[in-house]
Design a protein around this motif. Structure first.
Motif, PDB file in Angstrom:
ATOM      1  N   ALA A  20      20.844 113.174 -69.751  1.00 41.23           N
ATOM      2  CA  ALA A  20      20.510 111.553 -69.659  1.00 41.23           C
ATOM      3  C   ALA A  20      21.898 111.441 -70.228  1.00 41.23           C
ATOM      4  O   ALA A  20      22.684 111.460 -71.511  1.00 41.23           O
ATOM      5  CB  ALA A  20      19.915 111.627 -69.876  1.00 41.23           C
ATOM      6  N   ASP A  21      22.390 110.525 -68.981  1.00 39.46           N
ATOM      7  CA  ASP A  21      23.174 109.211 -70.333  1.00 39.46           C
ATOM      8  C   ASP A  21      22.475 108.231 -70.910  1.00 39.46           C
ATOM      9  O   ASP A  21      21.666 107.711 -70.433  1.00 39.46           O
ATOM     10  CB  ASP A  21      24.283 108.877 -68.722  1.00 39.46           C
ATOM     11  CG  ASP A  21      25.193 107.788 -69.695  1.00 39.46           C
ATOM     12  OD1 ASP A  21      25.180 106.914 -70.331  1.00 39.46           O
ATOM     13  OD2 ASP A  21      26.714 108.080 -69.551  1.00 39.46           O
ATOM     14  N   ASN A  33      23.386 105.117 -71.546  1.00 35.67           N
ATOM     15  CA  ASN A  33      22.871 104.776 -70.826  1.00 35.67           C
ATOM     16  C   ASN A  33      22.590 104.331 -69.642  1.00 35.67           C
ATOM     17  O   ASN A  33      22.729 103.630 -68.698  1.00 35.67           O
ATOM     18  CB  ASN A  33      24.662 103.454 -71.126  1.00 35.67           C
ATOM     19  CG  ASN A  33      25.362 103.527 -71.816  1.00 35.67           C
ATOM     20  OD1 ASN A  33      24.583 103.294 -73.144  1.00 35.67           O
ATOM     21  ND2 ASN A  33      26.565 103.483 -72.802  1.00 35.67           N
ATOM     22  N   SER A  34      21.475 104.764 -68.620  1.00 37.58           N
ATOM     23  CA  SER A  34      21.308 105.219 -68.332  1.00 37.58           C
ATOM     24  C   SER A  34      20.057 104.577 -68.135  1.00 37.58           C
ATOM     25  O   SER A  34      19.276 105.095 -68.719  1.00 37.58           O
ATOM     26  CB  SER A  34      20.894 106.671 -67.481  1.00 37.58           C
ATOM     27  OG  SER A  34      20.155 107.183 -68.173  1.00 37.58           O
ATOM     28  N   LYS A  53      24.860 102.595 -65.734  1.00 40.16           N
ATOM     29  CA  LYS A  53      23.910 103.609 -65.067  1.00 40.16           C
ATOM     30  C   LYS A  53      22.822 103.478 -64.649  1.00 40.16           C
ATOM     31  O   LYS A  53      21.842 104.005 -65.193  1.00 40.16           O
ATOM     32  CB  LYS A  53      25.212 104.769 -65.369  1.00 40.16           C
ATOM     33  CG  LYS A  53      26.324 104.808 -66.121  1.00 40.16           C
ATOM     34  CD  LYS A  53      26.133 106.591 -66.241  1.00 40.16           C
ATOM     35  CE  LYS A  53      28.011 106.680 -67.045  1.00 40.16           C
ATOM     36  NZ  LYS A  53      28.672 108.161 -66.521  1.00 40.16           N
ATOM     37  N   VAL A 113      19.942 104.337 -61.700  1.00 44.05           N
ATOM     38  CA  VAL A 113      19.782 105.391 -60.453  1.00 44.05           C
ATOM     39  C   VAL A 113      20.090 104.602 -59.167  1.00 44.05           C
ATOM     40  O   VAL A 113      19.128 103.568 -58.943  1.00 44.05           O
ATOM     41  CB  VAL A 113      18.363 105.522 -60.481  1.00 44.05           C
ATOM     42  CG1 VAL A 113      17.838 106.643 -59.454  1.00 44.05           C
ATOM     43  CG2 VAL A 113      18.567 107.397 -61.774  1.00 44.05           C
ATOM     44  N   VAL A 133      17.476 109.943 -66.583  1.00 44.94           N
ATOM     45  CA  VAL A 133      18.112 108.471 -67.481  1.00 44.94           C
ATOM     46  C   VAL A 133      17.119 109.075 -68.889  1.00 44.94           C
ATOM     47  O   VAL A 133      15.869 109.722 -68.853  1.00 44.94           O
ATOM     48  CB  VAL A 133      17.317 108.050 -66.634  1.00 44.94           C
ATOM     49  CG1 VAL A 133      18.073 107.773 -65.190  1.00 44.94           C
ATOM     50  CG2 VAL A 133      15.626 107.519 -66.290  1.00 44.94           C
ATOM     51  N   GLY A 156      27.380 102.453 -57.965  1.00 45.02           N
ATOM     52  CA  GLY A 156      26.476 102.891 -57.571  1.00 45.02           C
ATOM     53  C   GLY A 156      25.593 102.487 -56.417  1.00 45.02           C
ATOM     54  O   GLY A 156      24.670 102.480 -55.943  1.00 45.02           O
TER      55      GLY A 156
END
Length: 464
Positions: free
Chosen positions: A120-121, A123-124, A161, A163, A187, A378
């Motif tokens: 996971a990033d 910032n996700s 970011k 989803v 995430v 996105g």
């Protein structure tokens, strides 16, 4: 037993003949099954079980040929022949390898499976579908619409970011542990909440949860008039951005939007819900027309109307030239209006690109699609149309790359996997075709492309 004598014994007992005959028959059976199973709607695991049985049968057939000796008096059991231990060891090794192949190929081991954990990033974030607690199931369109709108607003926050919609809506009404859902979506943060609507009044509860430990970073309840729904969505996005400021490195900047007529917004959400379902597109068009009639400056309403006209072309069973012309005229007019009101919106560029594509202006269509992806990286819908455009004009390698980027962004978007399958089949990449079909069946077992994907590939490209 000497090696020469051992091979002589193998020949005498016809082990070589039995093994060769078995391999030929098993290969033919597997090829037939790989084509026939999908045609008869067999579950994805059925073919793997069939192949496993075929693999396990080979060492068993060889051992049986060794153990049972065919003589003039008939078949006799002869387990005491020297050299048998070595043969049995080889057979056992083959069985272990077959079982290893089977278990390694299971979804939990498959690279790229929709359930495979993703790193996971920091910032996700994912916005799970808000629960409809109005006590009225027919209000689902409103809670779903609020979820999608909040998702779109968050997607505009720098460095964040988000989803895509299709992936998060796979978890609608399914419950489950937030940490496990976060792992599947890849995430570090999840937004969840509920919506209660009572006429012109709306109550929204939203909370930001850290996936690593399930800790609630922020939670708040809002009571608002429906006419200020845009301001409410923007405020929630700003609060989430503020809560994540330390990881984002910048404060969330969400531009304010003008209020909208409550009835227009309601019609808009109804139209969007029907567009997503693809079940009643004429009603979707009617709702979106009503929305822009009440709010003629609402650019998102116009772009959605244009996109719905475009989708209707593909979902109309008995298309006539006159109806096709009407659809294109409506699509073009709505896209033109959206471009006049909000030219720098991704949905606007998407709609304008669709019009150019319908008019066979492929270079213009590609330019608008790329611009839409630049505005909102996105946004999966435009990426799907872009992959399809590239396929149509013969740039199949580019289409394959665009399709792979799409499913990486939105792994639960089943149409994205259809685009992967189409390009892979055209390029004769069987493994990619099989992977796409596997993913389609995992997401939606009823989709025709998943049921017949391998069969269509075999027939169209003469591959067994």
């Amino acid at each position: 037993m000497k090696i020469d004598n051992f091979f002589t014994e193998l020949k005498r007992r016809k082990v070589f003949k039995v093994g060769a005959a078995y391999l030929i028959v098993a290969w033919l059976a597997v090829q037939a099954a790989s084509i026939g199973f999908p045609a008869f709607d067999a579950p994805p695991w059925a073919l793997r079980i069939f192949i496993l049985i075929a693999l396990l049968g080979f060492p068993i057939a060889v051992v049986m040929a060794w153990v049972f000796d065919i003589t003039r008096e008939g078949v006799k059991l002869d387990v005491g022949a020297s050299g048998g231990k070595g043969l049995f060891a080889v057979a056992a090794l083959l069985i272990v390898l077959a079982l290893g192949w089977y278990f390694y190929g299971q979804p939990s081991f498959r690279k790229g499976d929709v359930a495979t954990p993703i790193i996971a990033d920091p910032n996700s974030i994912a916005v799970l579908p808000f629960a409809n607690i109005s006590g009225k199931p027919d209000q689902d369109y409103f809670s779903d619409g609020m979820t999608e709108e909040l998702l779109n607003v968050l997607a505009k926050v720098p460095q964040l970011k988000v989803v895509a919609r299709t992936s998060v809506f796979q978890f609608k009404d399914k419950g489950g542990d937030i940490r496990e859902i976060g792992r599947k979506l890849g995430v570090t943060n999840i937004v969840e909440g509920s919506v209660r609507r009572d006429g012109p009044e709306v109550r929204i509860t939203a909370q930001l949860v850290r996936v690593a430990d399930g800790f609630h970073i922020w939670s708040e309840t809002y009571d608002r008039k429906l006419e200020s729904v845009f301001a409410l969505q923007d405020e929630i996005a700003r609060r989430i951005g503020a809560a994540l400021k330390s990881s984002l490195g910048v404060a969330a900047t969400v531009p304010a939007r003008a209020p909208i007529d409550p009835q227009a917004y309601d019609e808009y959400l109804k139209g969007r819900a029907l567009l997503r379902k693809r079940t009643d597109l004429p009603s979707a068009i009617a709702h979106l027309k009503a929305a822009v009639a009440k709010a003629p400056e609402f650019a998102a309403g116009w772009s959605s109307l244009s996109l719905t006209y475009e989708v209707s072309f593909w979902y109309t069973e008995r298309m006539t030239a006159a109806f096709q012309a009407d659809l294109l005229a409506g699509e073009s007019a709505a896209a033109e209006r959206a471009a006049a009101l909000e030219p720098n919106a991704a949905a606007t560029e998407h709609a304008v690109g669709n019009v150019a594509r319908a008019q066979y202006h492929y270079a213009d269509a590609e330019r608008h699609y790329l611009r839409a992806m630049q505005i909102d990286p996105g946004y999966p819908d435009v990426r799907e149309d872009y992959a399809e455009l590239l396929y149509e004009i013969g740039r199949v390698e580019d289409s394959a790359l665009a399709a792979q980027q799409l499913v990486k962004l939105d792994p639960y978007f089943v149409v994205g996997w259809v685009r992967v399958r189409d390009a892979a089949a055209a390029l004769d990449r069987r493994e990619e075709v099989e992977e796409a079909v596997h993913q389609m069946r995992a997401i939606n077992p009823d989709i025709t492309a998943g049921k017949l994907g391998l069969l269509q590939y075999a027939v169209a490209y003469h591959r067994a």
